[in-house]
Design a protein around this motif. Structure first.
Motif, mmCIF file in Angstrom:
data_model
loop_
_atom_site.group_PDB
_atom_site.id
_atom_site.type_symbol
_atom_site.label_atom_id
_atom_site.label_comp_id
_atom_site.label_asym_id
_atom_site.label_seq_id
_atom_site.Cartn_x
_atom_site.Cartn_y
_atom_site.Cartn_z
ATOM 1 N N ILE A 149 -6.771 5.793 -6.292
ATOM 2 C CA ILE A 149 -5.510 5.846 -5.349
ATOM 3 C C ILE A 149 -3.923 5.922 -6.335
ATOM 4 C CG2 ILE A 149 -3.862 4.582 -3.863
ATOM 5 C CD1 ILE A 149 -6.321 3.375 -2.603
ATOM 6 N N LEU A 150 -4.245 5.397 -7.448
ATOM 7 C CA LEU A 150 -2.942 5.348 -8.330
ATOM 8 C C LEU A 150 -3.037 7.014 -8.925
ATOM 9 C CD1 LEU A 150 -3.091 2.102 -10.063
ATOM 10 C CD2 LEU A 150 -1.061 3.005 -8.888
ATOM 11 N N SER A 151 -4.227 7.410 -9.433
ATOM 12 C CA SER A 151 -4.384 8.778 -9.888
ATOM 13 C C SER A 151 -4.077 9.453 -8.744
ATOM 14 C CB SER A 151 -5.663 8.840 -10.484
ATOM 15 O OG SER A 151 -6.322 9.528 -9.776
ATOM 16 N N LEU A 152 -4.183 9.354 -7.454
ATOM 17 C CA LEU A 152 -3.884 10.333 -6.404
ATOM 18 C C LEU A 152 -2.400 10.447 -6.175
ATOM 19 C CD1 LEU A 152 -6.293 9.942 -3.331
ATOM 20 C CD2 LEU A 152 -5.913 12.000 -4.484
ATOM 21 N N VAL A 153 -1.539 9.396 -6.329
ATOM 22 C CA VAL A 153 -0.326 9.503 -6.002
ATOM 23 C C VAL A 153 0.377 9.827 -7.140
ATOM 24 C CG1 VAL A 153 -0.595 7.780 -3.912
ATOM 25 C CG2 VAL A 153 -0.025 6.975 -6.355
ATOM 26 N N ILE A 167 12.405 0.831 -2.840
ATOM 27 C CA ILE A 167 11.276 1.011 -2.302
ATOM 28 C C ILE A 167 11.134 0.354 -0.657
ATOM 29 C CG2 ILE A 167 8.732 0.358 -2.450
ATOM 30 C CD1 ILE A 167 9.299 0.597 -5.439
ATOM 31 N N ASN A 168 11.554 -0.859 -0.977
ATOM 32 C CA ASN A 168 11.732 -1.458 0.531
ATOM 33 C C ASN A 168 12.370 -0.752 1.392
ATOM 34 O OD1 ASN A 168 10.252 -3.434 -0.876
ATOM 35 N ND2 ASN A 168 11.800 -4.802 -0.821
ATOM 36 N N ASN A 202 0.834 -1.035 -0.083
ATOM 37 C CA ASN A 202 0.094 -0.016 0.108
ATOM 38 C C ASN A 202 1.000 1.415 -0.202
ATOM 39 O OD1 ASN A 202 -2.871 0.227 0.070
ATOM 40 N ND2 ASN A 202 -2.608 -1.658 1.275
ATOM 41 N N VAL A 203 1.964 1.155 0.694
ATOM 42 C CA VAL A 203 2.794 2.465 0.966
ATOM 43 C C VAL A 203 3.727 2.397 -0.419
ATOM 44 C CG1 VAL A 203 4.574 3.753 2.201
ATOM 45 C CG2 VAL A 203 2.869 2.382 3.480
ATOM 46 N N ALA A 204 4.194 1.353 -0.961
ATOM 47 C CA ALA A 204 5.006 1.436 -2.158
ATOM 48 C C ALA A 204 4.465 1.991 -3.265
ATOM 49 C CB ALA A 204 5.507 -0.030 -2.347
ATOM 50 N N ILE A 205 3.127 2.037 -3.429
ATOM 51 C CA ILE A 205 2.593 2.438 -4.730
ATOM 52 C C ILE A 205 2.936 3.675 -4.831
ATOM 53 C CG2 ILE A 205 0.349 3.499 -5.373
ATOM 54 C CD1 ILE A 205 -1.303 1.154 -4.466
#
Lengths: 223, 314
Positions: B223-227, A114-115, A99-102
């Motif tokens: 979410i993808l577009s938000l980040v 990333i990790n 989730n955070v890595a996105i």
């Protein structure tokens, strides 16, 4: 950092959500947006991360006029803005790490980097032991911290939060507020929309009050 | 004063075309694993859709094959008053061959005609007593190319044939040709109508299934577009997923179809009164199979692309 000049926004012809908003948030400032439900707080935030564009007026973020941006330029603007919501918006079938890595995957970082970076930020949030858990196994406070980690992992210039403590108890509210403060100390401009009076009073920061789509001069408690 | 600067840009992992492709395929495979259920539903729908279309095509191909066999019976016979000398026959044959639509010309002499007549009357040869071979005229039997095996073309052909010098009479089983043409027209129309309905229904069902599965993941898109993901970055894994779903669905459908075909070929003799292997039951020609596979892939790709258009606004 954030400038709104005479911004109007109508959803339909009849319903006007924002009436002539003028707002200036300097770099590194911490601002609370407050006001009753339906006053236009969320709408204003959505203008700032370009999910909406104003019917009239100009929105300037970090020197860039958002109203003149093309659709393909918006993602690059968003990479310098972190956003968190009341409902966290985490992906339930992915781990905390994923989730955070996105945020970093979008920037094209290597897996190794990333990790490292995700572990580092989760440690700051006190969540390093939950790195492989899925969000459904976390408490509300923990989920919001994961959402904050996702928003802050690439050190954004701006952090926007829409009712970030709406679903949390007092203890977790303080934790979240501290994370906002830390980010602000590190230089991030923070805008938090909330109607939680206690949160605002505790923090001693600038408050902008909205009512029926207009800014009404509220008590400015900047030290 | 901001102490905040964009963290030192680390080495990027996915540079260049192959790097990006590898990343997106990896992401698509991960998505399939993490959303196993919706993927099974989509692949299942595509499999059923392609299976229905391919079964229909298989039946149609075989019906057309049978009809094509029948059409070989469309034959035109030209009779002559007198026996032709070999050189006359050669000229005549070349004249007939010159008429467009002629496939093969076979000469039937008076003797040959009498022999066939005798064979037909097997057991009642007494009837032929006192009759000489002269009683039957000699003729040429002409088979037509498949494009000319319908009533209009046969009528035109017969008109031209009648103009060939030496030909006194032409027979072509008019009624049979008419019925055959009507049947073939009906078969093609019914095939076209049924096929179109099937294709429309299949496109409708598959595109809606894909739309629903993408809808169920709209939070991920958001979410993808938000980040700050670009449209391409958001869409690429979903499109690859669509292609993989289409390919697996179509592949599975073709495997099931092949299995059913051979199972039927080997076992139908037990419950049907004919042996399908001997009846020349054909499988889909390779071009059709490849076409079905490509359609499956396109179905997955286009279904995903149109659904994404709805949900990815930035």
């Amino acid at each position: 950092m954030i400038q709104l000049h005479n911004v109007f926004l109508s959803y339909q012809k009849e319903v006007t959500a924002l009436h002539g908003i003028n707002l200036h948030v300097p770099r590194g400032e911490f601002v609370f947006l407050t006001g009753p439900s339906g006053a236009g707080k969320s709408t204003l935030l959505r203008l700032l991360y370009a999910a909406l564009s104003p019917t009239r007026g100009q929105v300037v973020i970090d020197g860039q006029n958002v109203t003149r941006m093309t659709r393909s330029q918006i993602p690059y603007l968003r990479r310098s803005i972190g956003v968190v919501f009341q409902d966290f918006k985490l992906l339930p079938n992915r781990t905390v790490l994923e989730n955070v890595a996105i945020t970093l995957e979008v920037l094209g970082w290597s897996k190794q980097d990333i990790n490292k970076k995700v572990f580092h930020i989760l440690k700051q949030m006190g969540l390093e032991h939950k790195i492989n858990a899925t969000p459904l196994r976390l408490s509300g406070g923990e989920q919001q911290r994961v959402a904050l980690a996702r928003a802050l992992v690439n050190d954004p210039k701006i952090l926007l939060a829409d009712e970030p403590t709406g679903n949390l108890d007092e203890e977790n509210k303080d934790l979240i507020l501290n994370i906002f403060r830390d980010a602000n100390i590190r230089g991030t401009t923070v805008v938090v929309a909330t109607h939680d009076r206690r949160l605002i009073e505790h923090s001693h920061k600038r408050v902008v009050t909205l009512e029926k789509g207009k800014i009404v001069e509220g008590p400015d408690v900047t030290q | 004063m901001s102490r905040n600067k964009q963290a030192k840009r680390p080495k990027l992992a996915n540079e260049g075309f192959t790097g990006r492709l590898r990343f997106f395929v990896g992401r698509a495979l991960l998505n399939i694993r993490q959303n196993a259920f919706v993927n099974i539903v989509t692949i299942g729908t595509i499999t059923l859709a392609i299976l229905i279309i391919s079964l229909f095509m298989l039946v149609f191909v075989n019906l057309e094959g049978v009809a094509n066999d029948w059409s070989k019976r469309v034959q035109v016979t030209a009779y002559f008053e007198q026996e032709l000398a070999p050189e006359e026959l050669a000229t005549l044959k070349s004249r007939v061959l010159a008429i467009p639509g002629t496939d093969r010309v076979t000469y039937v002499s008076k003797e040959e005609a009498f022999k066939r007549f005798r064979e037909r009357l097997k057991g009642q040869e007494l009837l032929l007593e006192g009759i000489t071979t002269d009683v039957l005229p000699s003729s040429v039997e002409i088979s037509l190319k498949s494009a000319s095996r319908n009533s209009d073309a046969v009528a035109v052909y017969v008109d031209r044939l009648k103009k060939v010098p030496g030909v006194t009479e032409v027979q072509h089983g008019e009624e049979w040709v008419r019925r055959y043409t009507t049947f073939m027209n009906f078969l093609r129309l019914a095939g076209l109508l049924l096929g179109s309905f099937l294709v429309l229904a299949v496109i409708f069902i598959v595109s809606n299934t894909i739309k629903l599965t993408i809808y169920s993941r709209k939070e991920e898109l958001e979410i993808l577009s938000l980040v700050g993901a670009t449209r391409f970055f958001i869409k690429a894994p979903f499109l690859i997923e669509g292609i993989l779903q289409g390919a697996s669905g179509a592949g599975l459908a073709l495997i099931i179809l092949t299995g059913c075909y051979y199972a039927f070929l080997h076992n139908a003799g037990n419950f049907l009164s004919f042996n399908p292997a001997a009846a020349g039951l054909a499988f889909l020609p390779p071009v059709y199979s490849v076409g079905l596979f490509v359609s499956g892939v396109l179905l997955g790709f286009i279904g995903s692309a149109t659904s994404l258009k709805r949900f990815v606004s930035v």
